[in-house]
Design a protein around this motif. Sequence first.
Motif, mmCIF file in Angstrom:
data_model
loop_
_atom_site.group_PDB
_atom_site.id
_atom_site.type_symbol
_atom_site.label_atom_id
_atom_site.label_comp_id
_atom_site.label_asym_id
_atom_site.label_seq_id
_atom_site.Cartn_x
_atom_site.Cartn_y
_atom_site.Cartn_z
ATOM 1 N N VAL A 1 0.843 -1.201 0.000
ATOM 2 C CA VAL A 1 0.000 0.000 0.000
ATOM 3 C C VAL A 1 0.874 1.245 0.000
ATOM 4 C CG1 VAL A 1 -1.810 1.251 1.215
ATOM 5 C CG2 VAL A 1 -1.822 -1.243 1.217
ATOM 6 N N LEU A 2 1.917 1.235 0.836
ATOM 7 C CA LEU A 2 2.858 2.368 0.865
ATOM 8 C C LEU A 2 3.544 2.533 -0.489
ATOM 9 C CD1 LEU A 2 4.560 1.835 4.352
ATOM 10 C CD2 LEU A 2 2.951 3.641 3.738
ATOM 11 N N LEU A 3 3.938 1.408 -1.088
ATOM 12 C CA LEU A 3 4.613 1.461 -2.385
ATOM 13 C C LEU A 3 3.725 2.119 -3.428
ATOM 14 C CD1 LEU A 3 6.955 0.646 -4.250
ATOM 15 C CD2 LEU A 3 5.871 -1.597 -4.509
ATOM 16 N N LEU A 4 2.454 1.729 -3.475
ATOM 17 C CA LEU A 4 1.515 2.311 -4.437
ATOM 18 C C LEU A 4 1.309 3.800 -4.185
ATOM 19 C CD1 LEU A 4 -0.579 2.050 -6.711
ATOM 20 C CD2 LEU A 4 -2.238 1.325 -4.986
ATOM 21 N N ALA A 5 1.111 4.153 -2.912
ATOM 22 C CA ALA A 5 0.832 5.549 -2.574
ATOM 23 C C ALA A 5 2.005 6.462 -2.921
ATOM 24 C CB ALA A 5 0.495 5.659 -1.085
ATOM 25 N N PHE A 6 3.212 6.054 -2.563
ATOM 26 C CA PHE A 6 4.385 6.889 -2.839
ATOM 27 C C PHE A 6 4.762 6.868 -4.320
ATOM 28 C CE2 PHE A 6 5.163 6.415 1.773
ATOM 29 C CZ PHE A 6 5.410 7.742 2.097
ATOM 30 N N ALA A 7 4.528 5.726 -4.999
ATOM 31 C CA ALA A 7 4.901 5.636 -6.417
ATOM 32 C C ALA A 7 4.119 6.628 -7.267
ATOM 33 C CB ALA A 7 4.681 4.219 -6.927
ATOM 34 N N GLU A 8 2.873 6.904 -6.897
ATOM 35 C CA GLU A 8 2.072 7.862 -7.656
ATOM 36 C C GLU A 8 2.601 9.285 -7.519
ATOM 37 O OE1 GLU A 8 -2.378 5.898 -7.834
ATOM 38 O OE2 GLU A 8 -1.925 7.280 -6.196
ATOM 39 N N VAL A 9 3.400 9.517 -6.481
ATOM 40 C CA VAL A 9 3.893 10.870 -6.217
ATOM 41 C C VAL A 9 5.342 11.041 -6.647
ATOM 42 C CG1 VAL A 9 4.270 12.627 -4.439
ATOM 43 C CG2 VAL A 9 2.295 11.093 -4.292
ATOM 44 N N VAL A 10 6.208 10.097 -6.266
ATOM 45 C CA VAL A 10 7.652 10.280 -6.480
ATOM 46 C C VAL A 10 8.244 9.275 -7.462
ATOM 47 C CG1 VAL A 10 7.963 11.300 -4.208
ATOM 48 C CG2 VAL A 10 8.210 8.828 -4.474
ATOM 49 N N GLY A 11 7.434 8.384 -8.024
ATOM 50 C CA GLY A 11 7.966 7.380 -8.938
ATOM 51 C C GLY A 11 8.256 6.074 -8.220
ATOM 52 N N PHE A 12 8.411 5.011 -9.000
ATOM 53 C CA PHE A 12 8.496 3.679 -8.412
ATOM 54 C C PHE A 12 9.785 3.446 -7.637
ATOM 55 C CE2 PHE A 12 9.556 -0.854 -8.569
ATOM 56 C CZ PHE A 12 8.403 -1.399 -8.043
ATOM 57 N N ALA A 13 10.921 3.812 -8.199
ATOM 58 C CA ALA A 13 12.206 3.496 -7.572
ATOM 59 C C ALA A 13 12.328 4.121 -6.180
ATOM 60 C CB ALA A 13 13.356 3.952 -8.467
ATOM 61 N N LEU A 14 12.088 5.431 -6.076
ATOM 62 C CA LEU A 14 12.200 6.100 -4.785
ATOM 63 C C LEU A 14 11.123 5.606 -3.821
ATOM 64 C CD1 LEU A 14 13.603 8.172 -3.039
ATOM 65 C CD2 LEU A 14 12.156 9.953 -4.046
ATOM 66 N N ALA A 15 9.930 5.350 -4.331
ATOM 67 C CA ALA A 15 8.855 4.829 -3.483
ATOM 68 C C ALA A 15 9.221 3.467 -2.925
ATOM 69 C CB ALA A 15 7.556 4.732 -4.290
ATOM 70 N N TYR A 16 9.893 2.655 -3.719
ATOM 71 C CA TYR A 16 10.302 1.322 -3.259
ATOM 72 C C TYR A 16 11.297 1.445 -2.107
ATOM 73 C CZ TYR A 16 11.315 -3.666 -3.693
ATOM 74 O OH TYR A 16 11.436 -5.004 -3.443
ATOM 75 N N VAL A 17 12.237 2.364 -2.236
ATOM 76 C CA VAL A 17 13.233 2.564 -1.168
ATOM 77 C C VAL A 17 12.556 3.043 0.114
ATOM 78 C CG1 VAL A 17 15.249 3.919 -0.465
ATOM 79 C CG2 VAL A 17 15.106 3.012 -2.795
ATOM 80 N N VAL A 18 11.672 4.027 -0.011
ATOM 81 C CA VAL A 18 11.001 4.594 1.173
ATOM 82 C C VAL A 18 10.124 3.545 1.855
ATOM 83 C CG1 VAL A 18 9.318 6.304 1.949
ATOM 84 C CG2 VAL A 18 11.067 6.943 0.271
ATOM 85 N N ALA A 19 9.298 2.846 1.072
ATOM 86 C CA ALA A 19 8.373 1.870 1.654
ATOM 87 C C ALA A 19 9.116 0.704 2.288
ATOM 88 C CB ALA A 19 7.416 1.379 0.578
ATOM 89 N N SER A 20 10.131 0.179 1.602
ATOM 90 C CA SER A 20 10.870 -0.959 2.147
ATOM 91 C C SER A 20 11.641 -0.572 3.396
ATOM 92 C CB SER A 20 11.812 -1.540 1.089
ATOM 93 O OG SER A 20 12.737 -0.556 0.650
ATOM 94 N N ALA A 21 12.248 0.631 3.416
ATOM 95 C CA ALA A 21 12.985 1.083 4.598
ATOM 96 C C ALA A 21 12.048 1.231 5.797
ATOM 97 C CB ALA A 21 13.683 2.409 4.298
ATOM 98 N N ALA A 22 10.859 1.763 5.546
ATOM 99 C CA ALA A 22 9.893 1.942 6.639
ATOM 100 C C ALA A 22 9.466 0.605 7.227
ATOM 101 C CB ALA A 22 8.683 2.719 6.135
ATOM 102 N N ILE A 23 9.144 -0.372 6.375
ATOM 103 C CA ILE A 23 8.676 -1.671 6.860
ATOM 104 C C ILE A 23 9.810 -2.461 7.498
ATOM 105 C CG2 ILE A 23 7.674 -3.869 6.153
ATOM 106 C CD1 ILE A 23 5.735 -1.488 6.268
ATOM 107 N N ILE A 24 11.010 -2.400 6.930
ATOM 108 C CA ILE A 24 12.161 -3.089 7.532
ATOM 109 C C ILE A 24 12.426 -2.548 8.933
ATOM 110 C CG2 ILE A 24 14.656 -3.430 7.386
ATOM 111 C CD1 ILE A 24 14.320 -3.528 4.330
ATOM 112 N N GLY A 25 12.406 -1.218 9.085
ATOM 113 C CA GLY A 25 12.623 -0.617 10.402
ATOM 114 C C GLY A 25 11.536 -1.005 11.394
#
Length: 462
Positions: free
Chosen positions: A362-386
């Motif tokens: 869900v985070l990946l989809l939400a951020f990808a619509e705003v900042v693009g897939f690559a950066l959204a993937y980094v942000v979402a994965s870092a948040a869930i890993i933490g």
Amino acid sequence: MQERSPGFKLLLTGLVGFVLMIPLLMVYGLVSDRQHQARVAQDAITAGSGGAQVVSGPVLVIPYEEQRVTNETVNGIAATRTQTIRKQLFLSPDRHSIETELQPERKKKALYETVIYLAKMDGEARFVMPSDLSRFGVTRDQLLLDETQIRFGTSDPRGLRAVADVRVGGKRIELEPGEGVRSSGGAGFSGTIDWSDGRPLPVEYAYTIRGSRSLTLVPRGGQTDWKVSSTWQHPGFGGSFLPDSSDISSEGFAASWSIGNLALGQSMVTQEDLPPVRDIGTVGDASYDRMEDSQAGTSKSATISMVEPADIYAQVDRSVKYGFLFIGFTFLAFLLFDVVGGARVAAAEYLLTGAGLVLFFVLLLAFAEVVGFALAYVVASAAIIGLLTAYSAAVLGGWKRAGFIGVLLSILYAGLYVLLSLEAASLIVGSVTMFFALAGVMYATRNVEWSRVGQNEAAPEA
């Protein structure tokens, strides 16, 4: 307190994982819904610019008159009645060459973006009076050559820009909207010429048309040569004919087609206009039907698609399909710490951990619509890993074990990104990785007695 058997813990873990498939499917539906909204928004953006364009022509339409004699009986008296019926012949050019310059432009509305283009069409054609009129039961004397029409087809005439310039025999002719070519849906523009002399007729034309997503040419006639150039770096070629040559680079692309009448399988002269083009998509599309496309009398085409290099919804959709692997691997790690390491993990803790894994998409989809897939993937994965690493420290009883979960999740997310990037090789890489992961689980649990029930003391943290 009696400890549950490892087999029961495995069954419970599998049950919780199965329950988590429900929210994962809901996320899958959310991706489809957002993709549909994006398509609606893109259609709204292109509404005033023209849609996917299908261009055809020029075609000469020559009217002729035919006498039909009928016998009738009126008041008991036999009578002969002669009717004059007006019909048409559709004549394709003997030669036709076109040069097209595609100028792409990005348009944006809110979060959504699409690509439109401006196509500058410059062409030359030559028409020759057919020598086989007799096979249609027509003589040249029946032809109304002074009422000949020249027609051009554009499937969405809203995209026409400025004034089309059509010159017949070096003289510019007046054009009227409508009376287009059937293969372009009947839309387009036309003009009337006098071809009474019946000599070879040279035609030169130029017009500019705006469209979106794709540009399709319907070739017809003896020989059609089409050259296209553009600064767009990601073209897709489809339709009935692939380009004879194409050059794609970081500066754009150039492609050329050379299509003969034998490949088209169409007569130069017909008594009915050719039907619309069947939408057969781009190369590799499952809707391509070679048998249907080869039927005589259907309009064939050459298509250029303005392919989006990064469709975020397609990428997120592919990511969600790997969701069960994230849940499975993470739950296996928790189960091993429970069964082998002595850390007790409750069903609720499995459920909360799984909810965090589903939330990633869900985070990946939400951020990808705003900042693009690559950066959204980094942000979402870092948040869930933490988040899950910190939660695992409490569940597993130590930061060392939590660190292992953090490393595992990092590897999983990095591996998924690699799989999404590989595309063609993703299946073999993913299956080999699964094989080694399964082998590792088998090795780690080789000494576990799955049916054993008894008191299990908590093992000290390694």
